[in-house]
Design a protein around this motif. Structure first.
Motif, short mmCIF file in Angstrom:
data_model
loop_
_atom_site.label_atom_id
_atom_site.label_comp_id
_atom_site.label_asym_id
_atom_site.label_seq_id
_atom_site.Cartn_x
_atom_site.Cartn_y
_atom_site.Cartn_z
N THR A 163 0.80 -1.23 0.00
CA THR A 163 0.00 0.00 0.00
C THR A 163 0.83 1.28 0.00
O THR A 163 0.33 2.33 -0.37
N GLU A 223 -4.77 -2.73 -4.50
CA GLU A 223 -6.02 -3.17 -3.87
C GLU A 223 -5.72 -4.39 -3.01
O GLU A 223 -5.26 -5.41 -3.50
N GLU A 224 -5.99 -4.27 -1.72
CA GLU A 224 -5.55 -5.22 -0.70
C GLU A 224 -6.47 -6.42 -0.56
O GLU A 224 -7.11 -6.61 0.46
N ARG A 225 -6.50 -7.26 -1.61
CA ARG A 225 -7.32 -8.47 -1.55
C ARG A 225 -7.02 -9.34 -2.77
O ARG A 225 -6.60 -8.82 -3.81
N ALA A 226 -7.24 -10.63 -2.64
CA ALA A 226 -7.15 -11.51 -3.80
C ALA A 226 -8.21 -11.06 -4.80
O ALA A 226 -9.35 -10.76 -4.42
N GLY A 259 -7.89 -8.26 -6.37
CA GLY A 259 -7.65 -6.83 -6.52
C GLY A 259 -6.63 -6.57 -7.60
O GLY A 259 -6.03 -7.49 -8.16
N THR A 264 -2.85 -13.93 -4.52
CA THR A 264 -2.81 -14.39 -3.13
C THR A 264 -2.48 -13.20 -2.25
O THR A 264 -1.53 -12.46 -2.52
N TRP A 265 -3.26 -13.01 -1.19
CA TRP A 265 -3.08 -11.89 -0.26
C TRP A 265 -3.07 -12.47 1.14
O TRP A 265 -4.12 -12.81 1.69
N GLU A 266 -1.88 -12.62 1.73
CA GLU A 266 -1.72 -13.21 3.06
C GLU A 266 -0.84 -12.33 3.94
O GLU A 266 0.28 -12.68 4.28
#
Length: 150
Positions: A29, A53-56, A58, A77-79
């Motif tokens: 971000t 954009e902070e999500r799978a 995004g 993948t957002w982990e």
């Protein structure tokens, strides 16, 4: 039956003096505070903002000073704060590659491991891969320097 040869991934690692949560946040971000948009963007010298954009599902994209939106990648993948994977496709007319970044606590800071893979999808990938090999050194050097700033 033809078999596609695997082209070696580009792997890079850097160490930053902060916790993984902060390293992950700055890499994503806060990308606009360190990414060299003056040279490594679709609108060099004309980038107003880089959005992550902070999500799978995004997207990662730049907004130009003129208001144009240019996509860089799709988040696969957002982990947070340990791992992300993006489908990197800055040229919509070409097949893309994949980038995985891992954030691991290490020696009072965080080791950031980047793997840029999927080169076998690109016709004649040698020149493009070579450019990214040296390009990642520059980009990750800027990322490291970001942590030396107050």
């Amino acid at each position: 039956m033809s078999e596609t040869a695997t082209v070696a991934a580009i792997t890079k690692s850097v160490h930053v003096e902060c916790e993984p949560e902060r390293a992950f946040r700055v890499f994503t971000t806060e990308i606009g505070t360190w990414w060299p948009v003056e040279t490594h963007s679709l609108n060099p010298g004309e980038v107003r903002e880089v959005v992550w954009e902070e999500r799978a599902g995004g997207e990662v994209y730049e907004l130009s000073l003129a208001g144009d939106r240019c996509r860089w990648a799709t988040v696969l993948t957002w982990e947070p704060p340990t791992r992300l994977v993006i489908a990197w496709q800055v040229n919509p007319d070409r097949l893309g590659t994949e980038i995985e970044v891992r954030f691991t606590p290490e020696d009072g800071g965080t080791r950031v491991d980047l793997e840029h893979r999927g080169w076998e999808r690109i016709p004649d990938p040698a020149e493009m891969r070579a450019g990214y090999t040296t390009g990642w050194d520059h980009v990750l050097g800027r990322f490291e320097k970001r942590f030396a700033q107050p």
